[in-house]
Write an enzyme that holds these catalytic residues in place. Structure first.
Site, PDB file in Angstrom:
ATOM      1  N   MET A 115      -6.511   0.723  -8.509  1.00 37.46           N
ATOM      2  CA  MET A 115      -6.071  -0.034  -7.326  1.00 37.46           C
ATOM      3  C   MET A 115      -6.357  -1.518  -7.556  1.00 37.46           C
ATOM      4  O   MET A 115      -7.470  -1.888  -7.917  1.00 37.46           O
ATOM      5  CB  MET A 115      -6.824   0.454  -6.085  1.00 37.46           C
ATOM      6  CG  MET A 115      -6.518  -0.417  -4.887  1.00 37.46           C
ATOM      7  SD  MET A 115      -7.037   0.309  -3.347  1.00 37.46           S
ATOM      8  CE  MET A 115      -7.212  -1.147  -2.337  1.00 37.46           C
ATOM      9  N   HIS A 152       5.248  11.650 -11.039  1.00 32.41           N
ATOM     10  CA  HIS A 152       5.535  10.216 -10.948  1.00 32.41           C
ATOM     11  C   HIS A 152       6.612   9.825 -11.959  1.00 32.41           C
ATOM     12  O   HIS A 152       7.783  10.040 -11.723  1.00 32.41           O
ATOM     13  CB  HIS A 152       4.250   9.409 -11.115  1.00 32.41           C
ATOM     14  CG  HIS A 152       4.416   7.974 -10.748  1.00 32.41           C
ATOM     15  ND1 HIS A 152       4.651   7.556  -9.460  1.00 32.41           N
ATOM     16  CD2 HIS A 152       4.399   6.856 -11.487  1.00 32.41           C
ATOM     17  CE1 HIS A 152       4.784   6.245  -9.423  1.00 32.41           C
ATOM     18  NE2 HIS A 152       4.633   5.789 -10.660  1.00 32.41           N
ATOM     19  N   CYS A 202       0.800  -1.231   0.000  1.00 35.79           N
ATOM     20  CA  CYS A 202       0.000   0.000   0.000  1.00 35.79           C
ATOM     21  C   CYS A 202       0.831   1.279   0.000  1.00 35.79           C
ATOM     22  O   CYS A 202       0.423   2.294  -0.578  1.00 35.79           O
ATOM     23  CB  CYS A 202      -0.918   0.041   1.222  1.00 35.79           C
ATOM     24  SG  CYS A 202      -1.637  -1.540   1.668  1.00 35.79           S
ATOM     25  N   CYS A 235       1.630   3.721  -3.123  1.00 37.46           N
ATOM     26  CA  CYS A 235       0.624   4.646  -3.650  1.00 37.46           C
ATOM     27  C   CYS A 235       0.087   5.596  -2.582  1.00 37.46           C
ATOM     28  O   CYS A 235      -0.212   6.755  -2.861  1.00 37.46           O
ATOM     29  CB  CYS A 235      -0.552   3.867  -4.252  1.00 37.46           C
ATOM     30  SG  CYS A 235      -0.074   2.973  -5.733  1.00 37.46           S
ATOM     31  N   HIS A 236      -0.062   5.113  -1.341  1.00 36.01           N
ATOM     32  CA  HIS A 236      -0.730   5.938  -0.323  1.00 36.01           C
ATOM     33  C   HIS A 236       0.247   6.630   0.628  1.00 36.01           C
ATOM     34  O   HIS A 236      -0.179   7.505   1.384  1.00 36.01           O
ATOM     35  CB  HIS A 236      -1.706   5.073   0.491  1.00 36.01           C
ATOM     36  CG  HIS A 236      -2.782   4.453  -0.349  1.00 36.01           C
ATOM     37  ND1 HIS A 236      -3.899   5.148  -0.765  1.00 36.01           N
ATOM     38  CD2 HIS A 236      -2.906   3.213  -0.883  1.00 36.01           C
ATOM     39  CE1 HIS A 236      -4.672   4.345  -1.504  1.00 36.01           C
ATOM     40  NE2 HIS A 236      -4.083   3.167  -1.593  1.00 36.01           N
ATOM     41  N   HIS A 296       0.330   7.660 -16.940  1.00 37.35           N
ATOM     42  CA  HIS A 296       1.393   6.800 -16.381  1.00 37.35           C
ATOM     43  C   HIS A 296       2.242   6.314 -17.547  1.00 37.35           C
ATOM     44  O   HIS A 296       1.993   5.241 -18.100  1.00 37.35           O
ATOM     45  CB  HIS A 296       0.767   5.627 -15.608  1.00 37.35           C
ATOM     46  CG  HIS A 296       1.766   4.890 -14.766  1.00 37.35           C
ATOM     47  ND1 HIS A 296       2.763   4.107 -15.312  1.00 37.35           N
ATOM     48  CD2 HIS A 296       1.930   4.814 -13.421  1.00 37.35           C
ATOM     49  CE1 HIS A 296       3.493   3.597 -14.326  1.00 37.35           C
ATOM     50  NE2 HIS A 296       3.007   4.013 -13.170  1.00 37.35           N
TER      51      HIS A 296
HETATM   52 FE1  DHE Z   1       6.911   1.200 -10.628  1.00 40.09          FE
HETATM   53  C1  DHE Z   1       9.132   2.752 -12.773  1.00 40.09           C
HETATM   54  C2  DHE Z   1       7.022   3.869  -8.574  1.00 40.09           C
HETATM   55  C3  DHE Z   1       4.183  -0.015  -8.972  1.00 40.09           C
HETATM   56  C4  DHE Z   1       7.227  -1.707 -12.309  1.00 40.09           C
HETATM   57  N1  DHE Z   1       7.895   2.977 -10.662  1.00 40.09           N
HETATM   58  C5  DHE Z   1       8.748   3.447 -11.648  1.00 40.09           C
HETATM   59  C6  DHE Z   1       9.182   4.762 -11.298  1.00 40.09           C
HETATM   60  C7  DHE Z   1       8.599   5.072 -10.107  1.00 40.09           C
HETATM   61  C8  DHE Z   1       7.785   3.960  -9.714  1.00 40.09           C
HETATM   62  C9  DHE Z   1       8.757   6.344  -9.318  1.00 40.09           C
HETATM   63  C10 DHE Z   1      10.117   5.622 -12.130  1.00 40.09           C
HETATM   64  C11 DHE Z   1      11.552   5.275 -11.875  1.00 40.09           C
HETATM   65  C12 DHE Z   1      12.476   6.105 -12.742  1.00 40.09           C
HETATM   66  O1  DHE Z   1      12.208   6.260 -13.924  1.00 40.09           O
HETATM   67  O2  DHE Z   1      13.475   6.614 -12.216  1.00 40.09           O
HETATM   68  N2  DHE Z   1       5.770   1.841  -9.060  1.00 40.09           N
HETATM   69  C13 DHE Z   1       6.006   2.948  -8.348  1.00 40.09           C
HETATM   70  C14 DHE Z   1       5.035   3.078  -7.287  1.00 40.09           C
HETATM   71  O3  DHE Z   1       5.027   3.950  -6.390  1.00 40.09           O
HETATM   72  C15 DHE Z   1       3.985   2.069  -7.521  1.00 40.09           C
HETATM   73  C16 DHE Z   1       2.778   2.781  -8.144  1.00 40.09           C
HETATM   74  C17 DHE Z   1       3.455   1.375  -6.292  1.00 40.09           C
HETATM   75  C18 DHE Z   1       4.486   0.685  -5.464  1.00 40.09           C
HETATM   76  O4  DHE Z   1       4.171   0.305  -4.335  1.00 40.09           O
HETATM   77  O5  DHE Z   1       5.616   0.490  -5.891  1.00 40.09           O
HETATM   78  C19 DHE Z   1       4.683   1.197  -8.567  1.00 40.09           C
HETATM   79  N3  DHE Z   1       5.877  -0.566 -10.633  1.00 40.09           N
HETATM   80  C20 DHE Z   1       4.816  -0.861  -9.877  1.00 40.09           C
HETATM   81  C21 DHE Z   1       4.361  -2.212 -10.095  1.00 40.09           C
HETATM   82  O6  DHE Z   1       3.375  -2.766  -9.536  1.00 40.09           O
HETATM   83  C22 DHE Z   1       5.246  -2.820 -11.135  1.00 40.09           C
HETATM   84  C23 DHE Z   1       4.440  -3.159 -12.374  1.00 40.09           C
HETATM   85  C24 DHE Z   1       5.951  -4.094 -10.640  1.00 40.09           C
HETATM   86  C25 DHE Z   1       6.729  -3.892  -9.373  1.00 40.09           C
HETATM   87  O7  DHE Z   1       7.934  -3.994  -9.434  1.00 40.09           O
HETATM   88  O8  DHE Z   1       6.140  -3.665  -8.322  1.00 40.09           O
HETATM   89  C26 DHE Z   1       6.207  -1.653 -11.395  1.00 40.09           C
HETATM   90  N4  DHE Z   1       7.984   0.636 -12.250  1.00 40.09           N
HETATM   91  C27 DHE Z   1       7.985  -0.629 -12.766  1.00 40.09           C
HETATM   92  C28 DHE Z   1       8.876  -0.654 -13.923  1.00 40.09           C
HETATM   93  C29 DHE Z   1       9.402   0.640 -14.082  1.00 40.09           C
HETATM   94  C30 DHE Z   1       8.835   1.421 -12.998  1.00 40.09           C
HETATM   95  C31 DHE Z   1       9.108  -1.859 -14.808  1.00 40.09           C
HETATM   96  C32 DHE Z   1      10.400   1.135 -15.139  1.00 40.09           C
HETATM   97  C33 DHE Z   1       9.692   1.547 -16.405  1.00 40.09           C
HETATM   98  C34 DHE Z   1      10.645   1.957 -17.518  1.00 40.09           C
HETATM   99  O9  DHE Z   1      10.441   1.506 -18.664  1.00 40.09           O
HETATM  100  O10 DHE Z   1      11.561   2.743 -17.271  1.00 40.09           O
END
Ligand code: DHE
Length: 545
Positions: free
Chosen positions: A90, A333, A49, A52-53, A375
């Site tokens: 969510m 984000h 959680c 996001c929160h 996103h």
């Molecule tokens: Fe991510 C990128 C945050 C959920 C897979 N994710 C990012 C970035 C942020 C972020 C800030 C950018 C990084 C950068 O470019 O420097 N992600 C978050 C969250 O806060 C969120 C919404 C909830 C959490 O609790 O983490 C979240 N993200 C996810 C997932 O559920 C994903 C699908 C699988 C996982 O690992 O939890 C996921 N996030 C990714 C991926 C990228 C990413 C694969 C890179 C994308 C790219 O092509 O550069």
């Protein structure tokens, strides 16, 4: 997990318990949590959680979960949200089988109590976790294997805390490297020789791709909760910074850490807590979201989510850092460069806007209104006959893709405007990432957060010429996961799609399609467990998307 990590975790949990004991009593209707429950649910909240929160529950990508909201909802309503999810993106943790009924009940009760105070990170603690297993002088001076390492694909094996290095030419597994807990992303060093992984637990692992096989050569824990890491990519009149530094963005504590790019030695720390760009309210939990390195200047673009500030951090002299702070929009984000890499576009997802920054003039150029909760990941660049160069984002909250004009010189009338949209089939949103390659006809969008399994087990293909939806690529029925994240190979003629299921072999795979959209390879060995992000060395170094 290593013993030091356990110690830190235990320390944090002890802090949580003490803080909890000091907080005022709960409202009469909410049953107390036992210390065991408190410990378990704190982990669960952190895992599922807090991203996001927020740890302090003030909200960002998800709404605030402060007591004035959660107590009136009560346990039953909260349980329904957690179990079924929402249309706004969510996940339905109960419906999907991620959390049991008992765990959902526990979370619902936890949310009606004051959040426990999380611990701070210090330079001393960071240094205590720092380990160099192969010092730079003992590393190879040239690649020790004959593989085409620039076409390696680094694959996050999320739930087992590992990274797989796959040879993009032969599709062979080159090595599997244990990394941090729930690794989030990988970014390469500027030369591409190293991969840096960042775990949700703030642990960074440095992987040397020239070793045979590639190995972890250093690691450090920079914070307790993190999502972003980036390398220094500038070489020019002001110096050679290739592979020299990395920067890590903290979710908790909300901070930046600059580390040595070759050893991960912590060098400089900075808090990002501050005042919001609009109302001027103080935000303790002002988290660092995406970070992107400039190719033209010794500069990182750092997006501070809750304050809505974009920091342009000049790393030419890290003892005397120069930072330009730009008022943009809350809640920043993820984002990426347009094709010239002068302008950076980032989603302010809860405000349905994309902020555009000119990194040469160091100022905000526009806030572009797009769809519901943009996103983009890094976004996708393409050139359209009429509109010229465009940058694309998808949306968590609706089924559209938005195309923004990015050429203020030859296509001035379209620059920084949403000039076109495209639609995915069905009503729901749930898109997380879009991707393309300059050599490909296609732009691909995933949809892992769509509520309907018939939507999340596909990626959606769009024609870059017409901007129209062409077809969906269906994950074969034998896999049970969500199609997530798309990456091209170095030559831009293969599309790699991860199938993110649970930890059983039957549910996960990496699918590879050719430019004719034929499924040409399925990587589904025992080691391919919960693949999520996958990063091609060459494309990631050069920000090709
Ligand atoms: Fe991510 C990128 C945050 C959920 C897979 N994710 C990012 C970035 C942020 C972020 C800030 C950018 C990084 C950068 O470019 O420097 N992600 C978050 C969250 O806060 C969120 C919404 C909830 C959490 O609790 O983490 C979240 N993200 C996810 C997932 O559920 C994903 C699908 C699988 C996982 O690992 O939890 C996921 N996030 C990714 C991926 C990228 C990413 C694969 C890179 C994308 C790219 O092509 O550069």
């Amino acid at each position: 997990m290593k013993s030091k990590t356990w110690l830190l975790l235990a320390f944090w949990l002890a802090c949580l318990t003490v803080t909890w004991a000091q907080t005022p009593g709960p409202p009469a209707a909410v049953p107390d949590l036992t210390p065991d429950e408190q410990q378990k649910v704190s982990h669960m909240y952190f895992d599922r959680c807090a991203g996001c929160h927020g740890v302090l529950r003030k909200g960002a990508t998800g709404p605030p979960l402060t007591l004035d909201k959660t107590v009136p909802y009560g346990t039953q309503v909260l349980k329904k949200f957690i179990s079924d999810g929402t249309e706004g993106g969510m996940p339905g943790f109960g419906k999907e089988g991620t959390l049991s009924e008992g765990e959902i009940d526990l979370l619902a009760r936890f949310l009606q109590k004051e959040p426990p105070a999380p611990p701070e990170m210090t330079m001393e603690k960071m240094k205590a976790s720092w380990k160099v297993t192969v010092p730079p002088e003992k590393r190879p001076k040239e690649p020790m294997h004959k593989r085409n390492w620039q076409n390696f694909m680094g694959v996050v094996l999320r739930d087992v805390g590992k990274v797989a290095i796959i040879d993009g030419d032969t599709k062979e597994l080159v090595n599997i490297i244990p990394t941090g807990y729930a690794v989030h992303i990988l970014r390469p060093s500027a030369t591409g020789r190293y991969f840096y992984s960042i775990g949700r637990d703030g642990k960074i692992t440095l992987i040397d791709l020239w070793m045979n096989p590639p190995q972890m050569v250093a690691e450090v824990k920079a914070c307790y909760d993190a999502r972003s890491v980036e390398s220094s990519k500038y070489k020019g009149k002001l110096g050679n910074f290739l592979d020299k530094y990395i920067i890590v963005g903290g979710y908790w504590p909300p901070m930046l850490a600059i580390l040595d790019g070759q050893t991960l030695e912590p060098m400089r720390l900075m808090s990002t807590s501050g005042y919001t760009c609009d109302t001027g309210d103080y935000v303790r939990e002002a988290r660092v979201a995406s970070i992107v390195a400039s190719h033209h200047d010794p500069m990182w673009v750092v997006n501070v989510k809750e304050t809505g500030h974009i920091w342009l951090v000049d790393y030419a002299d890290i003892k005397n850092l120069k930072i330009s702070v730009i008022d943009a929009e809350r809640f920043l984000h993820d984002g990426g460069w347009e094709s010239t890499k002068r302008y950076f576009l980032v989603a302010a997802n809860m405000r349905n806007k994309v902020a555009v920054v000119d990194t040469v003039l160091k100022k905000l150029v526009a806030l572009v209104e797009v769809g519901n909760k943009p996103h983009p990941g890094r976004g996708a660049n393409l050139v359209h006959e009429k509109y010229g160069p465009l940058w694309c984002t998808g949306h968590l909250g609706d089924n559209t893709l938005a195309f923004i004009g990015t050429d203020p010189v030859k296509h001035k009338q379209y620059a920084w405007k949403m000039v076109a949209t495209a639609q995915m089939p069905g009503d729901a949103g749930g898109n997380l990432f879009v991707k393309t390659h300059p050599k490909s006809r296609w732009l691909i969008a995933d949809r892992p957060l769509a509520p309907d399994p018939a939507m999340y087990d596909k990626v959606y293909v769009f024609d870059k010429k017409t901007l129209q939806f062409v077809k969906a690529l269906q994950v074969p029925a034998k896999y049970k996961g969500k199609a997530v994240h798309v990456e091209y190979n170095k030559d831009g003629n293969e599309i790699w799609v991860a199938v993110w299921g649970n930890t059983t072999k039957a549910s996960t795979a990496m699918l590879i399609y050719d430019e004719n959209l034929n499924l040409v390879k399925e990587l589904n060995a025992d080691w391919m467990v919960t693949p999520t992000g996958h990063f091609n060395v060459y494309n990631s170094v050069h920000d090709i998307y």
